[in-house]
Design a protein around this motif. Structure first.
Motif, PDB file in Angstrom:
ATOM      1  N   SER A 107       0.832  -1.202   0.000  1.00 50.84           N
ATOM      2  CA  SER A 107       0.000   0.000   0.000  1.00 50.84           C
ATOM      3  C   SER A 107       0.868   1.253   0.000  1.00 50.84           C
ATOM      4  O   SER A 107       0.599   2.204  -0.738  1.00 50.84           O
ATOM      5  N   GLU A 108       1.916   1.257   0.828  1.00 52.10           N
ATOM      6  CA  GLU A 108       2.814   2.407   0.864  1.00 52.10           C
ATOM      7  C   GLU A 108       3.518   2.612  -0.474  1.00 52.10           C
ATOM      8  O   GLU A 108       3.670   3.740  -0.933  1.00 52.10           O
ATOM      9  N   ARG A 109       3.941   1.501  -1.088  1.00 54.59           N
ATOM     10  CA  ARG A 109       4.605   1.626  -2.397  1.00 54.59           C
ATOM     11  C   ARG A 109       3.652   2.210  -3.432  1.00 54.59           C
ATOM     12  O   ARG A 109       4.038   3.058  -4.230  1.00 54.59           O
ATOM     13  N   LEU A 110       2.422   1.761  -3.396  1.00 54.17           N
ATOM     14  CA  LEU A 110       1.422   2.270  -4.330  1.00 54.17           C
ATOM     15  C   LEU A 110       1.181   3.758  -4.095  1.00 54.17           C
ATOM     16  O   LEU A 110       1.154   4.542  -5.040  1.00 54.17           O
ATOM     17  N   GLN A 111       1.029   4.138  -2.826  1.00 54.65           N
ATOM     18  CA  GLN A 111       0.830   5.547  -2.495  1.00 54.65           C
ATOM     19  C   GLN A 111       2.048   6.373  -2.866  1.00 54.65           C
ATOM     20  O   GLN A 111       1.917   7.476  -3.390  1.00 54.65           O
ATOM     21  N   GLN A 112       3.234   5.848  -2.604  1.00 52.22           N
ATOM     22  CA  GLN A 112       4.452   6.574  -2.930  1.00 52.22           C
ATOM     23  C   GLN A 112       4.533   6.819  -4.437  1.00 52.22           C
ATOM     24  O   GLN A 112       4.863   7.911  -4.869  1.00 52.22           O
ATOM     25  N   LYS A 113       4.211   5.809  -5.214  1.00 50.54           N
ATOM     26  CA  LYS A 113       4.236   5.940  -6.665  1.00 50.54           C
ATOM     27  C   LYS A 113       3.235   7.003  -7.118  1.00 50.54           C
ATOM     28  O   LYS A 113       3.528   7.833  -7.974  1.00 50.54           O
ATOM     29  N   GLU A 114       2.056   6.973  -6.519  1.00 51.74           N
ATOM     30  CA  GLU A 114       1.012   7.943  -6.844  1.00 51.74           C
ATOM     31  C   GLU A 114       1.469   9.363  -6.503  1.00 51.74           C
ATOM     32  O   GLU A 114       1.278  10.300  -7.283  1.00 51.74           O
ATOM     33  N   VAL A 115       2.102   9.516  -5.335  1.00 52.83           N
ATOM     34  CA  VAL A 115       2.594  10.830  -4.911  1.00 52.83           C
ATOM     35  C   VAL A 115       3.692  11.316  -5.852  1.00 52.83           C
ATOM     36  O   VAL A 115       3.704  12.485  -6.265  1.00 52.83           O
TER      37      VAL A 115
END
Length: 187
Positions: A107-115
């Motif tokens: 989830s953090e990786r996905l959010q980081q990519k989105e950011v």
């Protein structure tokens, strides 16, 4: 004697015998339970539960010896069941932690990519001069005076561009700020 009176005498006798067995054996049963579970309050609970079970089955047990044997077996099995229960809980807790760690990381990786994508979008939409000044300041680490000399502008102009860019980032990334802050802290 009536049937009711005989029942009361039997109950009184059972209570006296139960109380005597309790007083004579509680400490030893507690010590036995403690050697199994290694916890004071759990050992007491196990012994109390064993006595409760004994009271419920008092008519089936005949002699004091069978009562004591029953109590020791009850304490032993209840203690083992308690330990098995703790092991099962530990396994499930470990599995839960591993799964939540994997989910959190994904989830953090996905959010980081989105950011990162959103930052790149905002950065690419900046006016050319502002983007250049911001790049020199934040990515190349130049001071305002160095940027001003290099671009032949005043330090005040550099400061205004940086202020403008930071305001744009704050507005465009307001939904992501808590996550950006967390990423900034852990990296």
């Amino acid at each position: 004697m009536t049937g009711d009176r005989q029942g009361n005498l039997k109950n009184d006798e059972a209570e006296r015998m139960f109380e005597a067995v309790f007083k004579e054996n509680f400490k030893n049963l507690y010590a036995f339970a403690y050697t199994i579970v290694k916890d004071d309050s759990t050992a007491k609970e196990i012994v109390q539960q064993s006595f409760t079970n004994l009271w419920q089955k008092r008519e089936k047990l005949q002699s004091t010896e069978s009562l004591i044997r029953y109590l020791y077996k009850s304490v032993y099995h209840t203690g083992l069941n308690h330990l098995k229960h703790l092991k099962v809980k530990a396994v499930y807790k470990q599995r839960y932690l591993q799964n939540s760690e994997r989910l959190t990381t994904a989830s953090e990786r996905l959010q980081q990519k989105e950011v990162e994508q959103k930052i790149a979008e905002v950065y690419n939409e900046l006016p050319e001069k502002s983007r250049l000044i911001f790049q020199l300041s934040r990515y190349e680490g130049l001071k305002y005076a160095e940027i001003a000399r290099r671009l032949h502008v005043s330090e005040k102009a550099v400061e205004k561009h940086i202020t403008k860019v930071l305001k744009i980032f704050r507005q465009e990334l307001k939904d992501y700020l808590p996550f950006i802050f967390i990423l900034w802290i852990i990296q």
